[in-house]
Design a protein around this motif. Structure first.
Motif, PDB file in Angstrom:
ATOM      1  N   SER A  84       0.846  -1.191   0.000  1.00  0.00           N
ATOM      2  CA  SER A  84       0.000   0.000   0.000  1.00  0.00           C
ATOM      3  C   SER A  84       0.883   1.242   0.000  1.00  0.00           C
ATOM      4  O   SER A  84       1.978   1.257   0.573  1.00  0.00           O
ATOM      5  CB  SER A  84      -0.901   0.022   1.236  1.00  0.00           C
ATOM      6  OG  SER A  84      -1.556   1.265   1.355  1.00  0.00           O
ATOM      7  N   GLN A  86       0.028   3.972   1.439  1.00  0.00           N
ATOM      8  CA  GLN A  86      -0.483   4.807   2.518  1.00  0.00           C
ATOM      9  C   GLN A  86       0.586   5.270   3.499  1.00  0.00           C
ATOM     10  O   GLN A  86       0.626   6.436   3.873  1.00  0.00           O
ATOM     11  CB  GLN A  86      -1.582   4.052   3.266  1.00  0.00           C
ATOM     12  CG  GLN A  86      -2.303   4.862   4.325  1.00  0.00           C
ATOM     13  CD  GLN A  86      -3.428   4.065   4.962  1.00  0.00           C
ATOM     14  OE1 GLN A  86      -3.536   2.851   4.777  1.00  0.00           O
ATOM     15  NE2 GLN A  86      -4.280   4.744   5.701  1.00  0.00           N
ATOM     16  N   VAL A  91      -0.687   9.692  -0.410  1.00  0.00           N
ATOM     17  CA  VAL A  91      -1.736   9.204  -1.297  1.00  0.00           C
ATOM     18  C   VAL A  91      -3.137   9.451  -0.753  1.00  0.00           C
ATOM     19  O   VAL A  91      -4.083   9.694  -1.522  1.00  0.00           O
ATOM     20  CB  VAL A  91      -1.529   7.703  -1.601  1.00  0.00           C
ATOM     21  CG1 VAL A  91      -1.752   6.842  -0.357  1.00  0.00           C
ATOM     22  CG2 VAL A  91      -2.404   7.247  -2.757  1.00  0.00           C
ATOM     23  N   GLU A  92      -3.319   9.445   0.558  1.00  0.00           N
ATOM     24  CA  GLU A  92      -4.641   9.699   1.136  1.00  0.00           C
ATOM     25  C   GLU A  92      -5.133  11.090   0.804  1.00  0.00           C
ATOM     26  O   GLU A  92      -6.340  11.304   0.606  1.00  0.00           O
ATOM     27  CB  GLU A  92      -4.604   9.506   2.645  1.00  0.00           C
ATOM     28  CG  GLU A  92      -4.485   8.076   3.103  1.00  0.00           C
ATOM     29  CD  GLU A  92      -4.568   7.968   4.611  1.00  0.00           C
ATOM     30  OE1 GLU A  92      -5.699   8.055   5.139  1.00  0.00           O
ATOM     31  OE2 GLU A  92      -3.521   7.806   5.262  1.00  0.00           O
ATOM     32  N   TRP A 101      -5.515   1.997  -1.299  1.00  0.00           N
ATOM     33  CA  TRP A 101      -4.319   2.616  -1.873  1.00  0.00           C
ATOM     34  C   TRP A 101      -3.198   1.612  -2.181  1.00  0.00           C
ATOM     35  O   TRP A 101      -2.027   1.848  -1.892  1.00  0.00           O
ATOM     36  CB  TRP A 101      -3.802   3.723  -0.949  1.00  0.00           C
ATOM     37  CG  TRP A 101      -4.825   4.789  -0.705  1.00  0.00           C
ATOM     38  CD1 TRP A 101      -5.252   5.733  -1.586  1.00  0.00           C
ATOM     39  CD2 TRP A 101      -5.551   5.034   0.507  1.00  0.00           C
ATOM     40  NE1 TRP A 101      -6.207   6.543  -1.013  1.00  0.00           N
ATOM     41  CE2 TRP A 101      -6.424   6.139   0.277  1.00  0.00           C
ATOM     42  CE3 TRP A 101      -5.568   4.425   1.760  1.00  0.00           C
ATOM     43  CZ2 TRP A 101      -7.276   6.642   1.254  1.00  0.00           C
ATOM     44  CZ3 TRP A 101      -6.424   4.923   2.718  1.00  0.00           C
ATOM     45  CH2 TRP A 101      -7.259   6.020   2.471  1.00  0.00           C
TER      46      TRP A 101
END
Length: 289
Positions: A84, A86, A91-92, A101
């Motif tokens: 992921s 994250q 990315v969030e 993600w």
């Protein structure tokens, strides 16, 4: 290239030891201290698996770096540890509606937009997730050597073939570069595939097979790389007693050692390499060992 690290003790402690070819039968324990490998680059001092982290390793005087390779939705190989995005990118914030993600669900262009440095320190704001191609160019520029981990191969069918092809395209499968390259994975099948694709590549299995199981791994792996907590002098000796695919004794790189006392203890077991987020700490410990 055989995975047993051999060099004069001073050179090895400085992180400049060279892995000999499969024709060599010398052993690290006979001639010097373990080689120090910067885990995800010098990841205690720069954001992991970025060009900044391998630049930092070079600045500290270390030639061996370790990384993790995964694949994007559109087939680009990128250097990142988690499956992921994250933990190590923003990315969030950039793609708030794309949870969880996963790397495999984003294109290379989308990942190239992400900040992979601010999570670590504002000083590294704007750092990007590197493609493996760009990463290899920087490794070459820095005259470094690479312990490349194929991460989560079960998520990326064919990643072994793709990785070997990219390494070849970047000039890393000639005799000169093969002495600077190890490919490892937690997946025995993945490492077996790499060995079958290009037997000259030095390979490493991440894990701790039992002594009775070592013979099952010996046909396709040059090293057995366990967590340091699972090691003992008896186990290291048992691994060294088994010959790998190049008819040389298997090597042992221990991970992830980040303090002086553990580094000295693990070095005393006779390991060939120590993988660490703090290569300078390990180097100093080995110098006084």
């Amino acid at each position: 290239m055989h995975a047993r690290v051999v060099a004069a003790a001073a050179a090895t402690v400085l992180g400049t030891a060279v892995l000999p070819s499969p024709a060599s039968d010398a052993r690290a324990g006979d001639m010097g201290a373990p080689t120090v490998i910067a885990h995800r680059g010098a990841s205690a001092y720069a954001p992991e698996n970025t060009l900044a982290s391998i630049d930092k390793a070079a600045q500290l005087g270390f030639t061996w770096v370790e990384n993790d390779v995964q694949r994007t939705k559109d087939g680009e190989l990128v250097v990142i540890h988690d499956d992921s995005l994250q933990r190590t990118t923003d990315v969030e914030q950039v793609f708030p509606d794309r949870a969880p993600w996963k790397v495999k669900d984003f294109t290379a262009a989308e990942i190239a937009r992400l900040d992979a440095g601010s999570w670590y320190s504002p000083a590294y704001a704007g750092t990007r997730v590197p493609t493996l191609k760009d990463y290899m160019c920087q490794v070459e520029h820095n005259h470094e050597k690479l312990l490349l981990e194929i991460k989560n191969p079960e998520l990326y069918p064919g990643i072994e073939q793709q990785t070997v092809k990219l390494l070849g395209n970047e000039g890393w499968l000639d005799p000169k570069h093969l002495g600077r390259l190890i490919v490892q994975s937690f997946s025995a099948d993945s490492i077996r595939t790499v060995h079958e694709l290009r037997p000259a590549i030095t390979t490493a299995y991440l894990g701790s097979p039992t002594v009775a199981q070592l013979g099952q791994y010996a046909p396709f792996t040059d090293l057995v790389n366990p967590s340091y907590g699972s090691l003992s002098p008896t186990y290291v000796s048992a691994v060294h007693a088994v010959k790998g695919p190049h008819d040389k004794p298997l090597g042992v790189f221990a991970w992830t050692v980040n303090d002086a006392a553990t580094a000295r203890r693990v070095a005393g077991y006779g390991v060939d390499g120590i993988i660490t987020n703090k290569p300078d700490v390990v180097r100093e410990a080995l110098a006084s060992h």
